[in-house]
Design a protein around this motif. Structure first.
Motif, PDB file in Angstrom:
ATOM      1  N   LEU A 298      14.955   0.867  -8.558  1.00 48.09           N
ATOM      2  CA  LEU A 298      15.470   1.303  -7.271  1.00 48.09           C
ATOM      3  C   LEU A 298      16.483   2.417  -7.484  1.00 48.09           C
ATOM      4  CD1 LEU A 298      15.991  -2.221  -5.709  1.00 48.09           C
ATOM      5  CD2 LEU A 298      14.076  -0.676  -5.355  1.00 48.09           C
ATOM      6  N   GLY A 299      16.628   3.266  -6.484  1.00 48.73           N
ATOM      7  CA  GLY A 299      17.528   4.403  -6.576  1.00 48.73           C
ATOM      8  C   GLY A 299      18.989   4.002  -6.643  1.00 48.73           C
ATOM      9  N   GLN A 300      19.804   4.960  -7.025  1.00 47.29           N
ATOM     10  CA  GLN A 300      21.232   4.716  -7.180  1.00 47.29           C
ATOM     11  C   GLN A 300      21.891   4.393  -5.840  1.00 47.29           C
ATOM     12  OE1 GLN A 300      23.172   8.045  -8.933  1.00 47.29           O
ATOM     13  NE2 GLN A 300      25.194   7.128  -8.908  1.00 47.29           N
ATOM     14  N   TYR A 301      21.354   4.906  -4.748  1.00 45.63           N
ATOM     15  CA  TYR A 301      21.973   4.726  -3.441  1.00 45.63           C
ATOM     16  C   TYR A 301      21.249   3.691  -2.595  1.00 45.63           C
ATOM     17  CZ  TYR A 301      24.215   8.944  -4.993  1.00 45.63           C
ATOM     18  OH  TYR A 301      24.921   9.843  -5.737  1.00 45.63           O
ATOM     19  N   TRP A 302      20.624   2.739  -3.226  1.00 47.80           N
ATOM     20  CA  TRP A 302      19.893   1.682  -2.527  1.00 47.80           C
ATOM     21  C   TRP A 302      20.868   0.778  -1.797  1.00 47.80           C
ATOM     22  CZ3 TRP A 302      19.480  -3.708  -2.932  1.00 47.80           C
ATOM     23  CH2 TRP A 302      18.339  -4.268  -2.352  1.00 47.80           C
ATOM     24  N   LYS A 303      20.539   0.438  -0.546  1.00 42.89           N
ATOM     25  CA  LYS A 303      21.371  -0.481   0.230  1.00 42.89           C
ATOM     26  C   LYS A 303      20.552  -1.730   0.526  1.00 42.89           C
ATOM     27  CE  LYS A 303      22.298   2.011   3.766  1.00 42.89           C
ATOM     28  NZ  LYS A 303      22.812   2.613   4.988  1.00 42.89           N
ATOM     29  N   VAL A 304      21.240  -2.849   0.653  1.00 43.41           N
ATOM     30  CA  VAL A 304      20.580  -4.116   0.953  1.00 43.41           C
ATOM     31  C   VAL A 304      19.997  -4.034   2.367  1.00 43.41           C
ATOM     32  CG1 VAL A 304      20.895  -6.586   1.250  1.00 43.41           C
ATOM     33  CG2 VAL A 304      22.137  -5.394  -0.541  1.00 43.41           C
ATOM     34  N   PRO A 305      18.702  -4.309   2.521  1.00 45.18           N
ATOM     35  CA  PRO A 305      18.086  -4.291   3.851  1.00 45.18           C
ATOM     36  C   PRO A 305      18.634  -5.428   4.721  1.00 45.18           C
ATOM     37  CG  PRO A 305      16.419  -4.315   2.131  1.00 45.18           C
ATOM     38  CD  PRO A 305      17.734  -4.567   1.482  1.00 45.18           C
ATOM     39  N   ASN A 306      18.426  -5.318   6.025  1.00 46.23           N
ATOM     40  CA  ASN A 306      18.891  -6.374   6.922  1.00 46.23           C
ATOM     41  C   ASN A 306      17.995  -7.605   6.791  1.00 46.23           C
ATOM     42  OD1 ASN A 306      16.589  -6.034   8.572  1.00 46.23           O
ATOM     43  ND2 ASN A 306      17.625  -4.486   9.797  1.00 46.23           N
ATOM     44  N   SER A 307      18.430  -8.705   7.395  1.00 47.81           N
ATOM     45  CA  SER A 307      17.718  -9.976   7.224  1.00 47.81           C
ATOM     46  C   SER A 307      16.313  -9.943   7.833  1.00 47.81           C
ATOM     47  CB  SER A 307      18.531 -11.125   7.810  1.00 47.81           C
ATOM     48  OG  SER A 307      18.750 -10.920   9.183  1.00 47.81           O
ATOM     49  N   LEU A 308      16.089  -9.171   8.897  1.00 43.38           N
ATOM     50  CA  LEU A 308      14.739  -9.057   9.466  1.00 43.38           C
ATOM     51  C   LEU A 308      13.776  -8.400   8.478  1.00 43.38           C
ATOM     52  CD1 LEU A 308      15.448  -8.043  13.168  1.00 43.38           C
ATOM     53  CD2 LEU A 308      14.365 -10.127  12.350  1.00 43.38           C
ATOM     54  N   SER A 309      14.243  -7.376   7.784  1.00 39.97           N
ATOM     55  CA  SER A 309      13.403  -6.707   6.778  1.00 39.97           C
ATOM     56  C   SER A 309      13.082  -7.644   5.622  1.00 39.97           C
ATOM     57  CB  SER A 309      14.105  -5.459   6.239  1.00 39.97           C
ATOM     58  OG  SER A 309      14.320  -4.533   7.266  1.00 39.97           O
TER      59      SER A 309
ATOM     60  N   GLU B 260       0.808  -1.212   0.000  1.00 40.72           N
ATOM     61  CA  GLU B 260       0.000   0.000   0.000  1.00 40.72           C
ATOM     62  C   GLU B 260       0.843   1.263   0.000  1.00 40.72           C
ATOM     63  OE1 GLU B 260      -2.719  -0.273   3.251  1.00 40.72           O
ATOM     64  OE2 GLU B 260      -3.582  -2.155   2.519  1.00 40.72           O
ATOM     65  N   ARG B 261       2.109   1.144   0.341  1.00 42.78           N
ATOM     66  CA  ARG B 261       3.012   2.289   0.341  1.00 42.78           C
ATOM     67  C   ARG B 261       4.321   1.902  -0.340  1.00 42.78           C
ATOM     68  NH1 ARG B 261       6.612   1.878   4.919  1.00 42.78           N
ATOM     69  NH2 ARG B 261       6.025   0.125   6.229  1.00 42.78           N
ATOM     70  N   LYS B 262       5.093   2.910  -0.684  1.00 42.85           N
ATOM     71  CA  LYS B 262       6.375   2.644  -1.335  1.00 42.85           C
ATOM     72  C   LYS B 262       7.326   2.039  -0.314  1.00 42.85           C
ATOM     73  CE  LYS B 262       9.732   4.724  -4.353  1.00 42.85           C
ATOM     74  NZ  LYS B 262      10.072   5.891  -5.151  1.00 42.85           N
ATOM     75  N   ARG B 263       7.921   0.902  -0.679  1.00 40.54           N
ATOM     76  CA  ARG B 263       8.795   0.179   0.233  1.00 40.54           C
ATOM     77  C   ARG B 263      10.182   0.025  -0.364  1.00 40.54           C
ATOM     78  NH1 ARG B 263       6.247  -2.625   4.375  1.00 40.54           N
ATOM     79  NH2 ARG B 263       3.991  -2.608   4.288  1.00 40.54           N
ATOM     80  N   LYS B 264      11.125  -0.237   0.545  1.00 37.10           N
ATOM     81  CA  LYS B 264      12.494  -0.503   0.113  1.00 37.10           C
ATOM     82  C   LYS B 264      12.565  -1.839  -0.615  1.00 37.10           C
ATOM     83  CE  LYS B 264      17.099   0.013   1.975  1.00 37.10           C
ATOM     84  NZ  LYS B 264      17.883   0.214   3.198  1.00 37.10           N
ATOM     85  N   LEU B 265      11.686  -2.775  -0.237  1.00 30.73           N
ATOM     86  CA  LEU B 265      11.596  -4.079  -0.894  1.00 30.73           C
ATOM     87  C   LEU B 265      10.197  -4.225  -1.510  1.00 30.73           C
ATOM     88  CD1 LEU B 265      13.326  -6.442   1.678  1.00 30.73           C
ATOM     89  CD2 LEU B 265      14.083  -5.926  -0.629  1.00 30.73           C
ATOM     90  N   PRO B 266      10.005  -3.758  -2.744  1.00 31.79           N
ATOM     91  CA  PRO B 266       8.697  -3.922  -3.389  1.00 31.79           C
ATOM     92  C   PRO B 266       8.350  -5.396  -3.564  1.00 31.79           C
ATOM     93  CG  PRO B 266      10.201  -2.595  -4.740  1.00 31.79           C
ATOM     94  CD  PRO B 266      10.978  -3.107  -3.596  1.00 31.79           C
ATOM     95  N   SER B 267       7.068  -5.682  -3.580  1.00 34.26           N
ATOM     96  CA  SER B 267       6.607  -7.073  -3.659  1.00 34.26           C
ATOM     97  C   SER B 267       7.149  -7.797  -4.885  1.00 34.26           C
ATOM     98  CB  SER B 267       5.083  -7.120  -3.649  1.00 34.26           C
ATOM     99  OG  SER B 267       4.595  -6.633  -2.431  1.00 34.26           O
ATOM    100  N   GLN B 268       7.231  -7.110  -6.030  1.00 29.27           N
ATOM    101  CA  GLN B 268       7.759  -7.758  -7.230  1.00 29.27           C
ATOM    102  C   GLN B 268       9.197  -8.200  -7.034  1.00 29.27           C
ATOM    103  OE1 GLN B 268       6.878  -4.963 -10.482  1.00 29.27           O
ATOM    104  NE2 GLN B 268       5.529  -6.563 -11.253  1.00 29.27           N
ATOM    105  N   LEU B 269      10.001  -7.395  -6.367  1.00 26.16           N
ATOM    106  CA  LEU B 269      11.385  -7.762  -6.101  1.00 26.16           C
ATOM    107  C   LEU B 269      11.458  -8.925  -5.118  1.00 26.16           C
ATOM    108  CD1 LEU B 269      14.387  -7.228  -6.516  1.00 26.16           C
ATOM    109  CD2 LEU B 269      14.253  -5.523  -4.691  1.00 26.16           C
TER     110      LEU B 269
END
Length: 141
Positions: free
Chosen positions: A86-97, A43-52
């Protein structure tokens, strides 16, 4: 690129080939439609979109010995820009995310996507695909 160009003869499959296979077989539109059918769209913009996340789940089965973060990083770096906006400065989220994102997507999405995408590739003209009228399946275990 047709899937018939992919081969399992080589024991080590290069990442680029696997990523191209994911893009060829599972289109972004098929994933988006499946997410819509299962009400799994965020429902909102996320760092990990569902498609990814769906692509991550597929890739995790192919690189099961790597960590989820490593698989996600390779996935984002390897998929075409059509997939990852994803943006140029995207970082890999932690394992909990990553785990929370996998739970958000759920298993219904993967089941329905499997039903939508998976089909036998062999035809009756494919050498060795049939024994009489029975389709031959190979197990690589």
């Amino acid at each position: 690129m047709q899937l018939k160009e992919f081969s399992f003869i080589c024991p080590v499959i290069e990442s680029a080939v696997v990523l191209k296979a994911i893009e060829t077989v599972t289109s972004p539109d098929a994933i988006a439609q499946t997410l819509g059918n299962t009400d799994s769209v965020e429902e909102r913009k996320r760092k990990l979109p569902s498609q990814l996340v769906v692509c991550l789940i597929i890739a995790m089965s192919l690189w099961s010995s790597d960590s989820m973060g490593t698989v996600l990083k390779n996935l984002v770096n390897g998929l075409s820009r059509q997939w990852t906006k994803l943006g140029q400065y995207w970082k890999v989220p932690n394992s909990l995310s990553i785990s929370a994102a996998r739970q958000r997507v759920g298993c219904r999405v993967m089941s329905q996507l499997f039903e939508r995408v998976v089909r036998p590739l062999a035809t009756e003209e494919t050498p060795g695909a049939f024994l009489g009228e029975l389709r031959v399946y190979y197990s690589y275990r």
